[in-house]
Design a protein around this motif. Structure first.
Motif, PDB file in Angstrom:
ATOM      1  N   UNK A 166      -6.082 -13.459   8.120  1.00 52.38           N
ATOM      2  CA  UNK A 166      -5.421 -13.014   6.901  1.00 52.38           C
ATOM      3  C   UNK A 166      -5.442 -14.043   5.796  1.00 52.38           C
ATOM      4  N   UNK A 167      -5.090 -13.572   4.611  1.00 50.09           N
ATOM      5  CA  UNK A 167      -5.013 -14.442   3.437  1.00 50.09           C
ATOM      6  C   UNK A 167      -3.925 -13.916   2.516  1.00 50.09           C
ATOM      7  N   UNK A 168      -3.124 -14.817   1.985  1.00 52.67           N
ATOM      8  CA  UNK A 168      -2.152 -14.458   0.964  1.00 52.67           C
ATOM      9  C   UNK A 168      -2.626 -14.992  -0.377  1.00 52.67           C
ATOM     10  N   UNK A 169      -2.291 -14.277  -1.436  1.00 58.42           N
ATOM     11  CA  UNK A 169      -2.781 -14.589  -2.777  1.00 58.42           C
ATOM     12  C   UNK A 169      -4.291 -14.756  -2.739  1.00 58.42           C
ATOM     13  N   UNK A 170      -4.930 -13.701  -2.244  1.00 57.95           N
ATOM     14  CA  UNK A 170      -6.377 -13.713  -2.017  1.00 57.95           C
ATOM     15  C   UNK A 170      -7.170 -13.972  -3.295  1.00 57.95           C
ATOM     16  N   UNK A 171      -6.617 -13.545  -4.430  1.00 54.35           N
ATOM     17  CA  UNK A 171      -7.333 -13.715  -5.695  1.00 54.35           C
ATOM     18  C   UNK A 171      -7.302 -15.162  -6.179  1.00 54.35           C
ATOM     19  N   UNK A 172      -6.382 -15.962  -5.636  1.00 60.04           N
ATOM     20  CA  UNK A 172      -6.322 -17.371  -5.993  1.00 60.04           C
ATOM     21  C   UNK A 172      -5.687 -17.668  -7.332  1.00 60.04           C
TER      22      UNK A 172
END
Length: 917
Positions: free
Chosen positions: A886-892
């Motif tokens: 998983x990834x949070x704040x994928x857009x960076x």
């Protein structure tokens, strides 16, 4: 003897014969196993839960026939009749809707979400497993109408319907019935010392006032977290999450989160469990050098005060401080000392270590249960209140003893904390400067050098540059032995005049009880209950005015509730819920909080609800007993016996000494409430020079705040589309807030002479008082959530929330509401729990409108933000495991939710969960 032996043998055979063993499995309508499903003999408390593969075995001490029910959150229950021993039962559960889920928080009794008399949000096992957030607590920010403000990586503050700060004492957080707010601060510090994810059974959230059942602190909402009972959920389970956090200011850093749970039912009478959790990472670094007061100013400004720069809060007017001989050539300007960046005052280590254990006894192998639960937690995090604090090795413990069955509970618990190695980063910066050179010496050198440069022909800019260079000569620089020695002395010294250590060993004792008479009568369900709490504050004089010993006080409350359902026909029914609670603190008059709600069920798919209730909150421990010099202002609580306990001696200016014939003066906290001007009028005096603009403040001492809340809502289903809508209007009375006032060192406010001279001579002190505003404060809003299945099994949901504050800021410029809530929020998620065999995914999106943040640390705009979290997961039944990437704040796109905190970056992780039903 032979007769007795024969009799015992026959009895033993009879007992042995009266044993029925059944086994089987529980799957969904896609033939996928459902772990953790409840298997129950109807009409009894005998049951088990399915294992990771959806299988179960159950032994029942009776002969057939009897009926067995299988149920699981998010599925429709189904039953099968058992007619013979060793019968195989294969249950197929159809997926239900969120309306079928059962909650207990809304009315303190189990009921379907569909029939709840008030708005309630639920976050169950399915949502926990599918959340794209880093853990279940972070996943709460995807719930409709919920705000999660990020203080740091390990401290997040949950709130609903506005009025949020990190010191969120308007919102209550309960873990298995225990309030886990810290005694020292009087509010929960996120999940730092809360629950481990492998032990979470469900999370429920009630937005809005709930004082009618839950008391004074249930003013803006309650978060309920329930753990797994070892009688029902046995075995060893665990999870490991490994990844990185990525932030522009802090770079890429390792992140690890480990959870472990072991539970065992030794007999039908005794079970036990133990949990352990460990999290470690690097916090979101706060590095803003923007000026707090004026964003256009830079570090080159004379009176610069950077947001995340500490030590520059110390300033003086160099004309006022100059000797008479050179006063004429000194400009009338404020000059601040040079501060240190926050990153030089903390290592940004974020850590949480927590453990809990429980012993569960069922003496008669039925629903009567005795529980002892112990919880401990320690960790490091950053807290932002009036200043920024590094909470290091903070320790909190809870111990609970509870007696309960399906109809009552009686519990008592104690919550105690220790501040550990925590310290105030603002005062650390201030006192590293003072350890090198006192404020008096620094400003003396600045003034003398400025005067000399000016007399030598330098321009004003050149004179200021020379003055600062001379005053800064030899300053301790980060990384040097001198700096480190001064830093260590400060964080180990609790005297804020020379150090910054945060000390505390406070506790509170709490007891509450509830009895439901519903099983004794058919015409209505009636509950009665009550609670008692006693505080014992002990900050050793570093937070509270408790230098002479602990401050002890208590409060109690009693309540009752009646529910009656009127059936008009097979479809149409009306549920009426009425409740009232009486609460009394030893400092204030008692208060009654009533609630009336109506729930009209039109048919099995449509329900309309409406409620009116009043709520109240008592002033907090800080509102009453704080006595803290925060730098820019002194915080003084307004309990009647607190006003004289805070005492401080101030030096007078040369003009003040000549006027009063004294070199210093001693003030108590009473002057803030009985001899003060409004801060805005003192600023107006500085701008205009006209004493007529001064306004007397003298705020009243604090009393409880009240709210009247009206709410309407609708829950319904249109084929496969589920809709949940609510709208509310809140009207506040005696709104509690802090008001900054200015108290002169001599003279009486409003006298037109001596007190005005004190202001002109800079002989005054700013105080932050705790009072009730006469302003009319109202808030209103609405939220709607829609969920459905699309494309043959994909879960799609979305919600929109609107929140608005109604308050005349122009009429009350010194009053802050701390509403701190975006006007518009939108959230959506899209995923599939079984896209193909054992594989699922979820994507979550959040939008927040921009909003203005105001709090004691500082005020400023929080820009709008868009966040995308995502995860994919794969189950491996053979090893009873689930893997997630998983990834949070994928857009960076880095963002922040409060003024003064670090930007929130991205997190990338992979997790392995084993045997967690």
């Amino acid at each position: 003897m032979k007769t007795i032996l024969h009799f015992l043998l026959l009895l033993f055979c009879g007992i042995s014969f009266a044993q029925t063993t059944i086994s089987g499995s529980v799957v969904d309508d896609n033939s996928q196993p459902i772990p953790g499903a409840n298997i129950l003999i109807l009409g009894t408390s005998t049951g088990v839960v399915t294992d990771f593969d959806g299988n179960f075995t159950l032994t029942y001490a009776q002969n057939p026939p009897f009926t067995v029910q299988a149920s699981s959150v998010g599925f429709e229950s189904t039953s099968i009749e058992v007619t013979q021993n060793n019968q195989k039962l294969n249950f197929v559960l159809k997926e239900g809707t969120t309306l079928d889920e059962v909650v207990i928080s809304a009315s303190r009794t189990p009921e379907r979400v569909f029939e709840s008399p008030v708005t309630v949000e639920r976050f169950g096992l399915k949502e926990i497993k599918n959340t794209a957030s880093a853990d279940f607590y972070d996943g709460l920010e995807n719930l409709k109408g919920v705000d999660v403000n990020t203080n740091s990586l390990t401290f997040k503050s949950v709130n609903t319907r506005g009025f949020a700060t990190f010191a969120n004492n308007r919102f209550m957080q309960l873990v298995d019935g225990m309030d886990n707010s810290t005694p020292a601060l009087n509010f929960p510090i996120g999940n730092l010392v809360g629950m481990t994810e492998t032990d979470v059974l469900s999370v429920e959230l009630l937005p809005g006032a709930s004082s009618a059942l839950y008391g004074a602190n249930a003013f803006n909402g309650i978060l309920f977290m329930r753990s797994k009972n070892p009688f029902d959920h046995q075995g060893i389970s665990g999870s490991v999450k490994k990844g990185i956090t990525s932030q522009e200011a802090a770079g890429d850093n390792d992140y690890i989160d480990v959870n472990f749970r072991a539970a065992y039912k030794f007999t039908e009478h005794f079970a036990a469990k133990i949990n352990f959790g460990y999290l470690q990472g690097t916090d979101w670094a706060a590095t803003s050098e923007v000026d707090k007061i004026d964003a256009t100013r830079t570090r080159a400004n004379l009176n610069y005060d950077g947001i995340n720069v500490y030590g520059d809060e110390v300033s003086a007017n160099i004309r006022s401080e100059a000797p008479e001989s050179i006063k004429g050539i000194m400009p009338d300007v404020e000059v601040s000392r040079t501060g240190y960046n926050e990153r030089d005052l903390t290592d940004y280590n974020a850590e949480s270590i927590k453990a809990d254990w429980g012993l569960y006894l069922r003496p008669w192998a039925n629903d009567f249960e005795i529980q002892y639960v112990g919880k401990v937690g320690t960790g490091s995090t950053i807290y932002q209140g009036t200043n920024r604090y590094y909470i290091d090795n903070f320790f909190q413990q809870q111990h609970k003893l509870e007696f309960k069955n399906d109809n009552f509970f009686l519990r008592g618990y104690v919550v105690a904390d220790k501040a550990g190695d925590s310290y105030d980063m603002v005062f650390t910066g201030i006192n590293i400067n003072r350890a090198w050179k006192s404020d008096e010496d620094w400003f003396k050198q600045y003034i003398e050098t400025y005067a000399g440069a000016t007399l030598g022909g330098a321009t004003e800019a050149q004179a200021h540059a020379a003055a600062r260079a001379q005053a800064e000569s030899g300053r301790y620089l980060p990384g040097t032995p001198e700096y480190q020695a001064a830093f260590n002395r400060s964080i180990n010294d609790p005297n804020l005049a020379t150090g910054s250590k945060f000390q505390d060993a406070s506790k509170y004792y709490h007891a509450d009880a509830n009895y439901n008479f519903g099983h004794l009568m058919d015409w209505a369900e009636i509950q009665v209950g009550g609670s008692y709490r006693r505080y014992s504050l002990n900050s050793f004089g570093t937070i509270y005015t408790d230098t002479d010993g602990s401050i002890d006080y208590s409060e109690f409350g009693i309540y009752t509730q009646m529910q009656k359902t009127i059936e008009f026909n097979d479809d149409l029914s009306l549920k009426i819920t009425g409740s009232a609670r009486y609460d009394k603190s030893e400092f204030f008059n008692g208060f009654v909080s009533p609630r009336l709600s109506l729930g009209l069920t039109l048919n099995e798919d449509h329900n309309i609800r409406a409620s009116v209730q009043t709520g109240f909150r008592n002033p907090t421990t800080q509102d009453l007993f704080i006595g803290l010099d925060a730098g820019r202002a002194i915080l003084v609580g307004s309990a009647p016996d607190n006003l004289d306990r805070y005492e401080r001696t101030f030096s007078l200016s040369p003009e003040g000494q000549a006027l009063t014939q004294q070199q210093s003066i001693t003030q108590t906290g009473r002057v803030a409430y009985e001899n003060s001007y409004t801060a805005s009028s003192v600023m107006a005096l500085a701008e205009t020079g006209n004493p007529a603009v001064l306004e007397v403040s003298n705020p009243d001492i604090i009393k409880p705040e009240q709210v009247t809340s009206a709410e309407v809502g609708y829950r319904g289903k249109f084929n496969s589309v589920v809709v949940d809508f609510s709208a509310y209007y809140n009207k506040y009375q005696d709104f509690i807030s802090q008001e900054v006032v200015i108290s002169p060192f001599y003279g009486t406010v409003g006298d037109g002479s001596a007190s005005v001279a004190a202001i002109a001579n800079d002989d005054y002190q700013a105080y932050s008082t705790y009072t009730n505003s006469p302003a009319d404060v109202n808030s209103y809003g609405a939220s709607v959530g829609i969920s459905t299945k699309v494309f043959g099994g994909f879960d799609l949901s979305g919600s929109y929330t609107y929140a608005k504050l109604d308050f005349d800021r122009q009429q009350f410029p010194d009053f802050t509401t701390n509403f701190n809530t975006p006007e518009h929020k939108f959230k959506a998620s899209f995923g599939h729990t079984n896209l193909f065999k054992n594989f699922g995914f979820n994507i979550a999106y959040r939008f927040s409108d921009d909003y203005y943040w105001e709090a004691t640390f500082g005020n400023g705009l929080v820009p709008e933000f868009h966040v995308v979290d995502a995860q994919i997961n794969y189950k491996v039944p053979k090893i009873k495991s689930a893997f997630k990437l998983g990834a949070t704040n994928l857009l960076g796109d880095e963002y922040f939710t409060a003024f003064g905190t670090g930007n929130i970056g991205s997190m990338y992780y992979v997790s392995w969960t084993i045997n967690n039903l």
